[in-house]
Design an enzyme around this catalytic site. Sequence first.
Site, PDB file in Angstrom:
ATOM      1  CD  GLU A 233     -19.171 186.606  14.322  1.00  0.00           C
ATOM      2  OE1 GLU A 233     -19.750 187.682  14.040  1.00  0.00           O
ATOM      3  OE2 GLU A 233     -18.051 186.309  13.866  1.00  0.00           O
TER       4      GLU A 233
ATOM      5  CD  GLU B  76     -18.842 185.811   6.299  1.00  0.00           C
ATOM      6  OE1 GLU B  76     -18.596 184.798   5.594  1.00  0.00           O
ATOM      7  OE2 GLU B  76     -18.915 186.954   5.809  1.00  0.00           O
TER       8      GLU B  76
END
Length: 352
Positions: free
Chosen positions: A173, A315
């Site tokens: 994310e 991430e």
Amino acid sequence: MTSSSALLPVISGTHNSVLSEQLHGCINNKTKPLGSLGRLEQLAHQVGLIQQTSSPVLLAPGIIVFAADHGVVAEGISAFPQDVTWQMVENFLSQGAAINVFAKQNGMHLQIVDAGVKHDFGSRQNLLDRKIADGTRNFAQEAAMSAEQCQAALRHGIDLIAALSGNVVGFGEMGIGNTTAAAALMHKLTGIAVADCVGAGTGLSEAGILHKQSVIEAAVSLHAEVHEPLDVLACFGGFEIAMMVGAMLAAAERRMVLLIDGFIVTSALLVAARLQPAILDYCVFAHRSDESGHGKMLAALAAKPVLALDLRLGEGTGAALVYPLVQAAVNFLNQMATFGSAQVSEKSQLVD
């Protein structure tokens, strides 16, 4: 506000006592002392149960990074400006981020999804446009999203998994402010005190952490009537978190291996697990994040992370880093010799 779960995937657990014993037998008969491959043995057993076979195969592993903005940033809860969200998406698209490096290194297909970034990217190669809105609303003043927006995000996540060809998917994310959303979700769904859910995020000072805590506590008081998992998600979550919830549920329904990253990704999994507890059978918890609260969130899920590298980047980096260990577990199960095939003597059964 009531969000319906009627259209969500229904997940069956992986328990199969006959296969479980078969897998234990296969693992224990390899040319090694019992239990000597530690967590790799547990991973091999888990993947075998997920795929319902003693000869599992990992196919076309991928990572999906969901990006979105959060209205609660208006409360001054982040050390970085909101523009960093879209700037980091550009960095992903330019192959310049840590997740690009790690995904490429491990042969994992990487998808970047605009779930609700406050920026117009236009039509871009390698960016999937699933924008619900230009960021959520400020949950310190009103619900972050409507029930309809939440349902749309869930559906997009489900559809993204339907388009995948592999059987391993990691989740990542990007979204300035999303540690605040994740901490609020954690508190509401576990009952753990807000102070134990809140951390530094992208680098808040001690005063900043206390301010973030006070913002969440006030928001929790404002929305005290919200309790059901999907309502909690709509009230405090982000579009990227909601989309991950749908994707996780769909992936487990397809009997995929789910690689769970850090604090924000685990908060999405927390929502999914409150809806469908059997999803936990499919989850490999990549690591324990250095973000304060992640360890307690993992404990609330009875989850045992594979790695502890003091990561707190997000991430999907932890998911990418753990994948080679999942590969190693499957490879030893399929390729390592047995005592019989290698003509190696087993441990003596004699007792002095």
